[in-house]
Design a protein around this motif. Structure first.
Motif, PDB file in Angstrom:
ATOM      1  N   ARG A 134       0.842  -1.206   0.000  1.00  0.00           N
ATOM      2  CA  ARG A 134       0.000   0.000   0.000  1.00  0.00           C
ATOM      3  C   ARG A 134       0.872   1.249   0.000  1.00  0.00           C
ATOM      4  O   ARG A 134       0.570   2.235  -0.678  1.00  0.00           O
ATOM      5  CB  ARG A 134      -0.929   0.005   1.211  1.00  0.00           C
ATOM      6  CG  ARG A 134      -2.115  -0.937   1.118  1.00  0.00           C
ATOM      7  CD  ARG A 134      -3.170  -0.609   2.167  1.00  0.00           C
ATOM      8  NE  ARG A 134      -2.655  -0.747   3.524  1.00  0.00           N
ATOM      9  CZ  ARG A 134      -2.701  -1.869   4.238  1.00  0.00           C
ATOM     10  NH1 ARG A 134      -3.231  -2.965   3.705  1.00  0.00           N
ATOM     11  NH2 ARG A 134      -2.231  -1.907   5.471  1.00  0.00           N
ATOM     12  N   ALA A 135       1.941   1.219   0.782  1.00  0.00           N
ATOM     13  CA  ALA A 135       2.849   2.368   0.817  1.00  0.00           C
ATOM     14  C   ALA A 135       3.518   2.577  -0.537  1.00  0.00           C
ATOM     15  O   ALA A 135       3.620   3.706  -1.031  1.00  0.00           O
ATOM     16  CB  ALA A 135       3.904   2.174   1.905  1.00  0.00           C
ATOM     17  N   LEU A 136       3.953   1.483  -1.170  1.00  0.00           N
ATOM     18  CA  LEU A 136       4.586   1.599  -2.482  1.00  0.00           C
ATOM     19  C   LEU A 136       3.630   2.200  -3.509  1.00  0.00           C
ATOM     20  O   LEU A 136       4.048   2.912  -4.424  1.00  0.00           O
ATOM     21  CB  LEU A 136       5.053   0.228  -2.971  1.00  0.00           C
ATOM     22  CG  LEU A 136       6.257  -0.404  -2.275  1.00  0.00           C
ATOM     23  CD1 LEU A 136       6.582  -1.741  -2.921  1.00  0.00           C
ATOM     24  CD2 LEU A 136       7.462   0.511  -2.320  1.00  0.00           C
ATOM     25  N   GLY A 137       2.343   1.917  -3.357  1.00  0.00           N
ATOM     26  CA  GLY A 137       1.362   2.448  -4.292  1.00  0.00           C
ATOM     27  C   GLY A 137       1.309   3.961  -4.313  1.00  0.00           C
ATOM     28  O   GLY A 137       0.839   4.556  -5.287  1.00  0.00           O
ATOM     29  N   ALA A 138       1.793   4.603  -3.249  1.00  0.00           N
ATOM     30  CA  ALA A 138       1.801   6.068  -3.179  1.00  0.00           C
ATOM     31  C   ALA A 138       3.146   6.664  -3.581  1.00  0.00           C
ATOM     32  O   ALA A 138       3.287   7.888  -3.610  1.00  0.00           O
ATOM     33  CB  ALA A 138       1.440   6.522  -1.762  1.00  0.00           C
ATOM     34  N   TYR A 139       4.128   5.820  -3.882  1.00  0.00           N
ATOM     35  CA  TYR A 139       5.435   6.330  -4.302  1.00  0.00           C
ATOM     36  C   TYR A 139       5.308   7.021  -5.658  1.00  0.00           C
ATOM     37  O   TYR A 139       4.530   6.608  -6.515  1.00  0.00           O
ATOM     38  CB  TYR A 139       6.443   5.194  -4.449  1.00  0.00           C
ATOM     39  CG  TYR A 139       7.101   4.727  -3.178  1.00  0.00           C
ATOM     40  CD1 TYR A 139       6.462   4.839  -1.948  1.00  0.00           C
ATOM     41  CD2 TYR A 139       8.362   4.152  -3.205  1.00  0.00           C
ATOM     42  CE1 TYR A 139       7.066   4.388  -0.786  1.00  0.00           C
ATOM     43  CE2 TYR A 139       8.976   3.695  -2.054  1.00  0.00           C
ATOM     44  CZ  TYR A 139       8.323   3.818  -0.842  1.00  0.00           C
ATOM     45  OH  TYR A 139       8.923   3.366   0.302  1.00  0.00           O
ATOM     46  N   ARG A 140       6.116   8.057  -5.858  1.00  0.00           N
ATOM     47  CA  ARG A 140       6.241   8.680  -7.163  1.00  0.00           C
ATOM     48  C   ARG A 140       7.721   8.738  -7.495  1.00  0.00           C
ATOM     49  O   ARG A 140       8.512   9.292  -6.737  1.00  0.00           O
ATOM     50  CB  ARG A 140       5.612  10.076  -7.176  1.00  0.00           C
ATOM     51  CG  ARG A 140       4.095  10.038  -7.038  1.00  0.00           C
ATOM     52  CD  ARG A 140       3.449   9.322  -8.216  1.00  0.00           C
ATOM     53  NE  ARG A 140       2.004   9.177  -8.049  1.00  0.00           N
ATOM     54  CZ  ARG A 140       1.414   8.112  -7.518  1.00  0.00           C
ATOM     55  NH1 ARG A 140       2.143   7.091  -7.092  1.00  0.00           N
ATOM     56  NH2 ARG A 140       0.116   8.054  -7.412  1.00  0.00           N
ATOM     57  N   CYS A 141       8.086   8.142  -8.618  1.00  0.00           N
ATOM     58  CA  CYS A 141       9.486   7.992  -8.981  1.00  0.00           C
ATOM     59  C   CYS A 141       9.733   8.644 -10.334  1.00  0.00           C
ATOM     60  O   CYS A 141       8.864   9.327 -10.870  1.00  0.00           O
ATOM     61  CB  CYS A 141       9.861   6.511  -9.019  1.00  0.00           C
ATOM     62  SG  CYS A 141       9.358   5.592  -7.530  1.00  0.00           S
ATOM     63  N   THR A 142      10.903   8.415 -10.891  1.00  0.00           N
ATOM     64  CA  THR A 142      11.231   8.970 -12.198  1.00  0.00           C
ATOM     65  C   THR A 142      11.531   7.835 -13.162  1.00  0.00           C
ATOM     66  O   THR A 142      12.324   6.951 -12.857  1.00  0.00           O
ATOM     67  CB  THR A 142      12.459   9.895 -12.120  1.00  0.00           C
ATOM     68  OG1 THR A 142      13.554   9.173 -11.549  1.00  0.00           O
ATOM     69  CG2 THR A 142      12.166  11.115 -11.274  1.00  0.00           C
ATOM     70  N   GLY A 143      10.864   7.854 -14.312  1.00  0.00           N
ATOM     71  CA  GLY A 143      11.194   6.917 -15.371  1.00  0.00           C
ATOM     72  C   GLY A 143      10.825   5.476 -15.087  1.00  0.00           C
ATOM     73  O   GLY A 143       9.901   5.173 -14.335  1.00  0.00           O
ATOM     74  N   ASP A 144      11.586   4.572 -15.692  1.00  0.00           N
ATOM     75  CA  ASP A 144      11.402   3.130 -15.559  1.00  0.00           C
ATOM     76  C   ASP A 144      12.679   2.540 -14.982  1.00  0.00           C
ATOM     77  O   ASP A 144      13.758   2.732 -15.542  1.00  0.00           O
ATOM     78  CB  ASP A 144      11.150   2.474 -16.919  1.00  0.00           C
ATOM     79  CG  ASP A 144       9.841   2.899 -17.557  1.00  0.00           C
ATOM     80  OD1 ASP A 144       9.115   3.689 -16.934  1.00  0.00           O
ATOM     81  OD2 ASP A 144       9.558   2.445 -18.676  1.00  0.00           O
ATOM     82  N   HIS A 145      12.578   1.819 -13.901  1.00  0.00           N
ATOM     83  CA  HIS A 145      13.747   1.150 -13.360  1.00  0.00           C
ATOM     84  C   HIS A 145      13.320   0.119 -12.326  1.00  0.00           C
ATOM     85  O   HIS A 145      12.140  -0.023 -12.011  1.00  0.00           O
ATOM     86  CB  HIS A 145      14.757   2.134 -12.761  1.00  0.00           C
ATOM     87  CG  HIS A 145      14.180   3.107 -11.784  1.00  0.00           C
ATOM     88  ND1 HIS A 145      13.548   4.264 -12.170  1.00  0.00           N
ATOM     89  CD2 HIS A 145      14.137   3.108 -10.440  1.00  0.00           C
ATOM     90  CE1 HIS A 145      13.145   4.938 -11.106  1.00  0.00           C
ATOM     91  NE2 HIS A 145      13.485   4.253 -10.041  1.00  0.00           N
ATOM     92  N   LEU A 146      14.284  -0.610 -11.815  1.00  0.00           N
ATOM     93  CA  LEU A 146      14.054  -1.624 -10.797  1.00  0.00           C
ATOM     94  C   LEU A 146      14.742  -1.180  -9.516  1.00  0.00           C
ATOM     95  O   LEU A 146      15.878  -0.715  -9.542  1.00  0.00           O
ATOM     96  CB  LEU A 146      14.613  -2.974 -11.250  1.00  0.00           C
ATOM     97  CG  LEU A 146      14.077  -3.500 -12.584  1.00  0.00           C
ATOM     98  CD1 LEU A 146      14.807  -4.763 -12.988  1.00  0.00           C
ATOM     99  CD2 LEU A 146      12.588  -3.755 -12.497  1.00  0.00           C
ATOM    100  N   VAL A 147      14.059  -1.331  -8.407  1.00  0.00           N
ATOM    101  CA  VAL A 147      14.558  -0.809  -7.134  1.00  0.00           C
ATOM    102  C   VAL A 147      14.432  -1.880  -6.058  1.00  0.00           C
ATOM    103  O   VAL A 147      13.482  -2.669  -6.064  1.00  0.00           O
ATOM    104  CB  VAL A 147      13.767   0.450  -6.710  1.00  0.00           C
ATOM    105  CG1 VAL A 147      14.191   0.930  -5.324  1.00  0.00           C
ATOM    106  CG2 VAL A 147      13.952   1.560  -7.728  1.00  0.00           C
TER     107      VAL A 147
END
Length: 362
Positions: A339-352
């Motif tokens: 649920r927390a990840l669903g609110a993340y805002r990142c840049t571009g496409d990548h794997l974390v």
């Protein structure tokens, strides 16, 4: 009391990507670098701008895409044929490939107004994907076909941004990806259906076994993927109680297979790409739906894939837990993390990869 610690956020960018970025950073700025960065930024900013909001008709989102397309046309009129319009990001993708992959039909049509972009229309990214191939995948609409195992009760909090983006594209007539395919075809893009099928199957190894023969027989890959994804989403939401609570297995996400070409006639204005960072990273909120008392410490590792600036799929691995976690509590921990990840805002496409530590005390 619940104590949460987040740590060890790092990108899985391949060593070759890192070496390329470092080389570009040390070298003299290539011609058009500022323009290239601006072009990539305009396209990337649409990821968040086109999320569904209270604007039920999506007029604000459509206006945002049209504004970017107009800006690109203006830049092209000022600098026609500039290599910046066909430069590369850290995944070796051009602005045209990115726009086609993300469904921005207005942007694709604007970029194709440049002669240099049309001449390099069949350029491929590090995975061998051209703009034509990217358009066949209709990625914002077909995630459920690529990752059907992630349609679970546990992961529903992660799917929010994806469902919002799905709504933006699905409510447009004609479908943006149909417009993109038509525009690319009219501009001379080379259709490579067999290659598109092979790459999709390789990039989506978790697809349902019954989908593979349908893909092999398909004359319209996009429609085949749309049909499968729609069927799975409708089945899930028709009766979520019958859906699995969690994934049956939690394998790590493989790093993308990048095969960067040694030389390329249109790579003279390469871009180092967006920084691999995430913002708006809220802490998980504990909701003990299981009703089972538990105190102790648990450490989880999360491998998640970011598409168009938002996490879309994740693999949760329990690294340690003292005392042992009951299954119901383990599901709660994973669900609140997703649920927390669903609110993340990142840049571009990548794997974390990110680690979460939970400590429960009386």
């Amino acid at each position: 009391m619940l104590e949460i610690r987040k740590c060890n956020l790092r990108s899985f960018a391949l060593a070759l990507c890192c070496a390329l970025t470092a080389t570009l950073a040390k070298a003299d700025a290539p011609a058009g670098q500022e323009l290239g960065a601006l072009v990539f930024k305009l396209v990337a900013n649409l990821n968040e701008a086109t999320q569904a909001t209270a604007d039920g008709d999506l007029n604000q989102q459509r206006a945002a895409e049209q504004a970017v397309a107009n800006q690109l046309r203006q830049l092209i009129s000022q600098s026609p044929g500039d290599p910046a319009f066909r430069s590369r990001d850290h995944r070796w993708r051009t602005p045209l490939i990115n726009a086609a992959m993300r469904g921005y039909a207005d942007v694709v049509e604007a970029l194709l107004s440049d002669e240099g972009v049309r001449q390099s229309i069949n350029t491929q990214d590090g995975d061998g994907v051209s703009a034509w191939i990217a358009a066949q995948y209709a990625r914002p609409l077909t995630l459920a076909a690529c990752h059907p195992q992630d349609l679970t009760i546990e992961a529903i909090g992660l799917w929010g941004p994806y469902l919002q983006r799905l709504r933006y594209f699905a409510l447009q007539t004609p479908l943006p990806f149909d417009r993109i395919r038509s525009a690319l075809g009219a501009a001379g893009a080379k259709p490579e259906l067999d290659k598109a099928k092979q790459l999709w199957l390789k990039q989506c190894p978790e697809h349902a076994p019954e989908l593979e023969p349908l893909i092999e027989q398909s004359s319209d890959l996009m429609q085949t993927l749309l049909n499968d994804a729609n069927q799975r989403l409708q089945g899930f939401f028709a009766d979520p109680r019958k859906a699995p609570k969690s994934r049956q297995a939690s394998p790590g996400i493989d790093s993308p297979t990048n095969t960067f070409p040694a030389t390329d006639p249109v790579s003279d204005a390469q871009s180092s790409g967006a920084k691999h960072t995430c913002k708006n990273m809220p802490k998980p909120e504990w909701i003990n739906n299981a009703g089972i008392p538990w105190t102790g410490r648990a450490l989880f590792s999360i491998d998640f894939e970011v598409q168009d600036g938002a996490p879309v799929v994740a693999r949760v691995t329990t690294l340690s837990a003292k005392p042992a976690l009951p299954d119901a509590i383990a599901i709660e921990f994973r669900a609140m993390t997703l649920r927390a990840l669903g609110a993340y805002r990142c840049t571009g496409d990548h794997l974390v990869r990110q680690e979460f530590e939970y400590r429960m005390t009386d």
